[in-house]
Scaffold this motif. Structure first.
Motif, PDB file in Angstrom:
ATOM      1  N   ASN A  85     -11.130  72.884  35.578  1.00  0.00           N
ATOM      2  CA  ASN A  85     -11.966  74.005  35.493  1.00  0.00           C
ATOM      3  C   ASN A  85     -13.415  73.626  35.053  1.00  0.00           C
ATOM      4  N   GLU A  86     -13.377  72.501  34.223  1.00  0.00           N
ATOM      5  CA  GLU A  86     -14.907  72.131  33.818  1.00  0.00           C
ATOM      6  C   GLU A  86     -15.349  71.344  34.893  1.00  0.00           C
ATOM      7  N   HIS A  87     -14.511  70.554  35.690  1.00  0.00           N
ATOM      8  CA  HIS A  87     -14.980  69.790  36.992  1.00  0.00           C
ATOM      9  C   HIS A  87     -15.395  70.609  37.952  1.00  0.00           C
ATOM     10  N   SER A  88     -14.637  71.792  38.132  1.00  0.00           N
ATOM     11  CA  SER A  88     -15.083  72.799  39.092  1.00  0.00           C
ATOM     12  C   SER A  88     -16.596  73.328  39.006  1.00  0.00           C
ATOM     13  N   ALA A  89     -16.517  73.684  37.641  1.00  0.00           N
ATOM     14  CA  ALA A  89     -17.683  74.361  37.394  1.00  0.00           C
ATOM     15  C   ALA A  89     -18.982  73.408  37.226  1.00  0.00           C
ATOM     16  N   THR A  90     -18.766  71.919  37.017  1.00  0.00           N
ATOM     17  CA  THR A  90     -19.813  71.149  37.279  1.00  0.00           C
ATOM     18  C   THR A  90     -20.217  70.797  38.642  1.00  0.00           C
ATOM     19  N   MET A  91     -19.268  70.801  39.606  1.00  0.00           N
ATOM     20  CA  MET A  91     -19.520  70.513  40.918  1.00  0.00           C
ATOM     21  C   MET A  91     -20.248  71.733  41.616  1.00  0.00           C
ATOM     22  N   MET A  92     -20.114  73.028  41.165  1.00  0.00           N
ATOM     23  CA  MET A  92     -20.655  74.068  41.661  1.00  0.00           C
ATOM     24  C   MET A  92     -22.261  74.117  41.068  1.00  0.00           C
ATOM     25  N   ALA A  93     -22.262  73.638  40.006  1.00  0.00           N
ATOM     26  CA  ALA A  93     -23.766  73.292  39.176  1.00  0.00           C
ATOM     27  C   ALA A  93     -24.443  72.430  39.979  1.00  0.00           C
ATOM     28  N   PHE A  94     -23.818  71.364  40.445  1.00  0.00           N
ATOM     29  CA  PHE A  94     -24.357  70.451  41.381  1.00  0.00           C
ATOM     30  C   PHE A  94     -24.846  70.961  42.613  1.00  0.00           C
ATOM     31  N   ALA A  95     -24.179  71.739  43.198  1.00  0.00           N
ATOM     32  CA  ALA A  95     -24.508  72.316  44.558  1.00  0.00           C
ATOM     33  C   ALA A  95     -25.512  73.091  44.369  1.00  0.00           C
ATOM     34  N   LYS A  96     -25.418  73.905  43.278  1.00  0.00           N
ATOM     35  CA  LYS A  96     -26.855  74.704  43.237  1.00  0.00           C
ATOM     36  C   LYS A  96     -28.120  73.885  42.951  1.00  0.00           C
ATOM     37  N   ARG A 117     -25.238  64.127  49.401  1.00  0.00           N
ATOM     38  CA  ARG A 117     -24.651  65.480  48.816  1.00  0.00           C
ATOM     39  C   ARG A 117     -23.239  65.150  48.949  1.00  0.00           C
ATOM     40  N   HIS A 118     -22.814  64.528  50.471  1.00  0.00           N
ATOM     41  CA  HIS A 118     -21.219  64.553  50.515  1.00  0.00           C
ATOM     42  C   HIS A 118     -20.573  63.496  49.987  1.00  0.00           C
ATOM     43  N   ALA A 119     -21.494  62.314  49.554  1.00  0.00           N
ATOM     44  CA  ALA A 119     -20.736  61.309  48.598  1.00  0.00           C
ATOM     45  C   ALA A 119     -20.505  61.842  47.152  1.00  0.00           C
ATOM     46  N   VAL A 120     -21.328  62.844  46.662  1.00  0.00           N
ATOM     47  CA  VAL A 120     -21.071  63.272  45.435  1.00  0.00           C
ATOM     48  C   VAL A 120     -19.618  64.236  45.436  1.00  0.00           C
ATOM     49  N   PHE A 121     -19.518  64.892  46.562  1.00  0.00           N
ATOM     50  CA  PHE A 121     -18.282  65.743  46.623  1.00  0.00           C
ATOM     51  C   PHE A 121     -17.073  64.798  47.160  1.00  0.00           C
ATOM     52  N   VAL A 140     -28.029  73.091  52.592  1.00  0.00           N
ATOM     53  CA  VAL A 140     -28.315  73.797  51.302  1.00  0.00           C
ATOM     54  C   VAL A 140     -27.037  74.617  50.595  1.00  0.00           C
ATOM     55  N   GLY A 141     -26.075  74.316  51.329  1.00  0.00           N
ATOM     56  CA  GLY A 141     -24.780  75.041  50.863  1.00  0.00           C
ATOM     57  C   GLY A 141     -23.555  74.711  51.734  1.00  0.00           C
ATOM     58  N   ASP A 142     -22.289  74.771  51.571  1.00  0.00           N
ATOM     59  CA  ASP A 142     -21.411  74.513  52.504  1.00  0.00           C
ATOM     60  C   ASP A 142     -19.967  75.460  51.788  1.00  0.00           C
ATOM     61  N   ASP A 143     -19.302  75.445  52.980  1.00  0.00           N
ATOM     62  CA  ASP A 143     -17.935  76.035  52.859  1.00  0.00           C
ATOM     63  C   ASP A 143     -16.957  75.139  53.443  1.00  0.00           C
ATOM     64  N   LEU A 144     -16.969  73.805  53.002  1.00  0.00           N
ATOM     65  CA  LEU A 144     -16.046  73.012  53.619  1.00  0.00           C
ATOM     66  C   LEU A 144     -14.903  72.689  52.686  1.00  0.00           C
ATOM     67  N   ALA A 145     -13.702  72.610  53.286  1.00  0.00           N
ATOM     68  CA  ALA A 145     -12.299  72.429  52.579  1.00  0.00           C
ATOM     69  C   ALA A 145     -12.391  71.248  51.713  1.00  0.00           C
ATOM     70  N   GLN A 146     -12.983  70.002  51.988  1.00  0.00           N
ATOM     71  CA  GLN A 146     -13.351  68.973  51.520  1.00  0.00           C
ATOM     72  C   GLN A 146     -14.261  68.952  50.454  1.00  0.00           C
ATOM     73  N   GLU A 147     -15.173  70.002  50.246  1.00  0.00           N
ATOM     74  CA  GLU A 147     -16.401  70.007  49.211  1.00  0.00           C
ATOM     75  C   GLU A 147     -16.250  71.451  48.449  1.00  0.00           C
ATOM     76  N   SER A 148     -17.168  72.290  48.594  1.00  0.00           N
ATOM     77  CA  SER A 148     -17.123  73.278  47.827  1.00  0.00           C
ATOM     78  C   SER A 148     -16.251  74.387  47.888  1.00  0.00           C
ATOM     79  N   ARG A 149     -15.260  74.122  49.028  1.00  0.00           N
ATOM     80  CA  ARG A 149     -14.204  75.425  48.916  1.00  0.00           C
ATOM     81  C   ARG A 149     -13.234  74.880  47.852  1.00  0.00           C
ATOM     82  N   LEU A 150     -13.118  73.653  47.484  1.00  0.00           N
ATOM     83  CA  LEU A 150     -12.125  73.299  46.476  1.00  0.00           C
ATOM     84  C   LEU A 150     -12.301  73.679  45.069  1.00  0.00           C
ATOM     85  N   TYR A 151     -13.818  74.059  44.959  1.00  0.00           N
ATOM     86  CA  TYR A 151     -14.258  74.173  43.525  1.00  0.00           C
ATOM     87  C   TYR A 151     -14.772  75.797  43.052  1.00  0.00           C
TER      88      TYR A 151
END
Length: 375
Positions: A170-181, A195-199, A258-269
């Motif tokens: 949960n902490e990791h997910s919150a951190t990744m969404m903070a990064f996306a923003k 951006r992709h490399a971070v995800f 400026v944002g994503d709904d990729l299953a390999q990226e933000s969708r996971l978090y």
């Protein structure tokens, strides 16, 4: 700036060389478990003291996978099968696979026949999430998967260790969404490839370790002035947006992601693990809160409207559908996404993703046209 560059290079190295990362964990005496996309409960693996390692295939033209996976199979599954059969995944203690679509159902049997040295732990997510017994069914599926993991790997998964792993995730997910923003304030530094490399690097690193690295990146970004991107902006949606050469096309055309709904990226978090009761019940509860995903059945799809809201909030001029070749569930969603984008006055661009080809010229032409036409 040098600190940011160093972190991005480190994460790019991990995302580009998962085998090297796996060897690092194996040499440290860790057991590594392969996790197929999209919603494998990595927390179970983590709770057993092992390293979950994402299995997302790669850019390769399969030479032996065709024995089990026909040409019209999703290219991620074909490349995963190829890697499994040719020894690229050697060292994995086992692999975990969710049964999310028809391709996975065939893939599970193919894997057991073609990759005998890597045992498979499979389970089913209930798609009828409104059924009164769906939740208890998934809890039992996770319980059975945990038991199988213990049998195959010799690990022990306890209520306490699973609860701790859920906190880590949960902490990791919150951190990744903070990064996306935060990334949107520094589009000069956080390019589509960066951006992709971070995800993507998160798929191959222990989540606590990755969280700390991304927090370091966020702290360093805070010291930079905000950057105002003058070009076009887009939201990406799909399973993956790869390879890097594909993403570089956006930069070449002056387009920022400026944002994503990729299953390999933000969708996971974007969906945290809720508190439902026991740790297994908490973990199962996450499935029932996911939405806007082609892999998750909804009576009324929310994906199109969700993408429009994302685009409007980020000031994007369009939505780019990264359509995985031969992915039926993504193909089903495309007409609805395109219609919602049209009604909102946004452009919708569809680009085919295929791990078995290195040619991006068709996508290049479409992206160039989009950059010239989007207002």
């Amino acid at each position: 700036m040098s600190e940011i560059k160093a972190i991005l290079e480190e994460l790019a190295e991990v995302s580009g060389n998962p085998r090297k990362q796996m060897e690092k964990y194996l040499s440290a005496g860790k057991k590594v478990v392969g996790c197929f996309p999209v919603y494998t409960p990595e927390e179970l693996v983590h709770a057993g003291g092992m390293i979950p390692m994402g299995l997302w295939g790669g850019q390769i033209t399969p030479s032996v996978a065709g024995k089990y996976n026909p040409i019209f199979t999703c290219s991620i599954m074909r490349s995963c099968m190829e890697y499994g059969m040719t020894g690229v995944y050697e060292g994995l203690t086992c692999a975990v696979m969710p049964m999310l679509c028809d391709t996975f159902r065939g893939m599970s049997a193919a894997w057991r026949s073609g990759v005998k040295d890597i045992p498979l732990v499979s389970f089913i997510h209930p798609q009828n999430r409104t059924d009164s017994d769906a939740f208890s069914f998934l809890v039992e599926e996770y319980r059975a998967a945990a038991k199988k993991l213990e049998e195959v790997t010799g690990c022990t998964i306890t209520e306490e260790s699973l609860a701790q792993s859920i906190e880590v995730y949960n902490e990791h997910s919150a951190t990744m969404m903070a990064f996306a923003k935060a990334a949107n304030d520094h589009l000069d530094v956080i390019t589509p490839v960066a951006r992709h490399a971070v995800f993507k690097s998160a798929l191959f690193m222990e989540k606590g370790e990755h969280t700390e690295k991304v927090k370091e990146l966020l702290s360093a970004l805070e010291g930079l002035p905000k950057y105002e991107h003058k070009g076009k902006k887009v939201i990406l949606t799909g399973i993956t947006a790869e390879p890097d050469e594909f993403l570089e096309l956006f930069t070449e055309c002056g387009i920022a992601v400026v944002g994503d709904d990729l299953a390999q990226e933000s969708r996971l978090y974007r969906t945290a693990i809720p508190k439902r009761g026991t740790a297994l019940e908490d973990l199962a509860g996450q499935w029932f809160e996911r939405k806007g995903c082609s892999m998750v059945h909804e009576v009324e799809s929310t994906r199109g409207s969700m993408l429009v809201e994302m685009a409007q909030a980020a000031g994007a001029q369009g939505i780019v559908v990264c359509l995985m070749r031969f992915c039926d569930v993504e193909e089903y969603d495309y007409p609805m996404i395109a219609q919602c984008a049209k009604e909102a006055g946004l452009r919708c661009l569809c680009l085919e993703i295929d791990q078995s080809t290195q040619n991006n010229e068709q996508s290049h032409t479409k992206i160039q046209s989009f950059a010239e036409m989007a207002e």
